[in-house]
Design a protein around this motif. Structure first.
Motif, PDB file in Angstrom:
ATOM      1  N   ARG A 147      18.621  42.205  20.488  1.00 51.00           N
ATOM      2  CA  ARG A 147      18.426  43.842  22.050  1.00 51.00           C
ATOM      3  C   ARG A 147      19.953  43.704  22.774  1.00 51.00           C
ATOM      4  NH1 ARG A 147      16.070  48.640  22.727  1.00 51.00           N
ATOM      5  NH2 ARG A 147      16.058  47.976  25.043  1.00 51.00           N
ATOM      6  N   SER A 148      20.049  41.963  23.159  1.00 51.64           N
ATOM      7  CA  SER A 148      21.066  41.537  23.108  1.00 51.64           C
ATOM      8  C   SER A 148      22.639  41.933  22.416  1.00 51.64           C
ATOM      9  CB  SER A 148      21.620  40.164  23.632  1.00 51.64           C
ATOM     10  OG  SER A 148      20.246  39.919  24.280  1.00 51.64           O
ATOM     11  N   ALA A 149      22.024  41.764  20.984  1.00 52.66           N
ATOM     12  CA  ALA A 149      23.283  42.801  20.473  1.00 52.66           C
ATOM     13  C   ALA A 149      22.913  43.833  19.952  1.00 52.66           C
ATOM     14  CB  ALA A 149      23.010  41.688  18.239  1.00 52.66           C
ATOM     15  N   GLY A 150      22.584  44.398  21.062  1.00 53.54           N
ATOM     16  CA  GLY A 150      22.568  45.993  21.120  1.00 53.54           C
ATOM     17  C   GLY A 150      21.658  46.503  19.389  1.00 53.54           C
ATOM     18  N   LEU A 151      20.984  46.311  19.500  1.00 61.93           N
ATOM     19  CA  LEU A 151      20.326  46.883  18.530  1.00 61.93           C
ATOM     20  C   LEU A 151      18.521  47.476  18.687  1.00 61.93           C
ATOM     21  CD1 LEU A 151      20.492  43.944  15.780  1.00 61.93           C
ATOM     22  CD2 LEU A 151      21.132  46.398  15.278  1.00 61.93           C
TER      23      LEU A 151
END
Lengths: 220, 220
Positions: free
Chosen positions: B105-109
């Motif tokens: 989620r932190s990677a924007g996925l």
């Protein structure tokens, strides 16, 4: 249309897979891996069939056995897997097979096999137990290009035998196999040696017998 | 095309099925029936998929459990099977799941699930472990009409998410699931928590990780 042709499943229906557990035990793994390994091998073959693909039974069985042996800490899981799969070449047939085959032949029926395993393994099993000459053909889904219970596997066998679905009966211990045969238009005979319950989500079998010799009475 | 969407398998990939063995043991049956029961349930679902049919996971899992319990002499196998299958509602998630989900989620996925089980069971699992809000959709093959690894199951999920196969990655512990996803054009990530060997007859995964948090590094 009268039934002229009896199509037998091979693994567990004719052969008794019980000794496969001892092959795991001989490697220091739990004997109970036998049934898990067989279920997992079928799962792999069917997974491939859902996409129209086929890998030979022995290759799936070997990879699945190696995986289980590795998880259980067996030192050389690949050699161990070969030891397990070689067990297919030394299996007994169930006690009711000789009497059942004789009764069906006496009733004038043509007998063939259709296995998800290799034809050579079924040939070996039947030959070792003096049954080969009772069967007109020994077929494998490897020549159909897809595993049972995909519809095309049964269609291949019927075409190879030159019979209509309506004059054939599939014999198996596995309900999923008979469900597939029923989808293909065949009659079905469930060999229920353990007093199991038929799964409600599958097409009920045409005949149910507790031992193979009973089947001839239904077909004569 | 960059990957925007991570599609998670649920059973064994997010959830830890180990406690299911204790449910068999509580009924007086061998704890080792847990893995056999799960493999047999998958075999049943895939058998149906080879003919374009689908029965809900819970129905297959209940019938399969009842059959195993009956073979092992459990007095009321139908009630026992319900006890086993109810175990799906109390499963833990694997230790690496929270960290892996947070990193992705932190990677924007965007994260979704696609299970052969019911969406309600996956909703329960994610909700109980405080993970539900991290997922944009919780999907089941029951809405696709066919189980994984049939091609249409993945196509359903991609359409439901409005993404192209090339911008998605399937995450699973089961090689057969990833092979099916690869057939559907998705990237694949094998979560190999046990140091297993990839089966040579299946399409190799795009990524292999030993724990879920490693995956974000491959996708960022």
């Amino acid at each position: 249309m009268a039934i002229t042709t009896v199509v037998f499943d091979v693994n567990e229906t004719l052969s008794d897979l019980t000794p496969m557990g001892a092959r795991f035990a001989a490697l220091g793994a739990p004997e109970g891996l036998g049934p898990l390994w067989f279920a997992a091998t079928l799962r792999e073959g069917m997974a491939q069939a859902t996409g129209g693909e086929l890998t030979p039974f022995a290759e799936l069985a070997t990879a699945t056995a190696a995986g289980l042996l590795r998880r259980h800490g067996v030192a050389d899981p690949d050699a161990g897997a070969r030891h397990v799969v070689d067990g297919f070449l030394e299996l007994p047939v169930h006690d009711d097979v000789h009497g059942g085959v004789a009764a069906l032949r006496s009733a004038g029926l043509r007998l063939v096999t259709l296995s998800n395993g290799a034809a050579s393994v079924a040939e070996r099993l039947l030959g070792d137990h003096g049954l080969r000459e009772q069967f007109d053909a020994v077929l494998s889904v490897e020549d159909a290009g897809i595993w049972k219970p995909a519809p095309a596997s049964y269609a291949y066998a019927l075409q190879a035998c030159g019979v209509d679905a309506a004059e054939s009966v599939m014999v198996a211990v596995h309900p999923w196999d008979l469900h597939g045969a029923a989808r293909a238009g065949m009659a079905t005979a469930w060999l229920d040696r353990h007093g199991d319950t038929w799964p409600g989500y599958l097409t009920p079998p045409t005949f149910t017998v507790g031992a193979l010799p009973e089947l001839a009475g239904h077909l004569a």
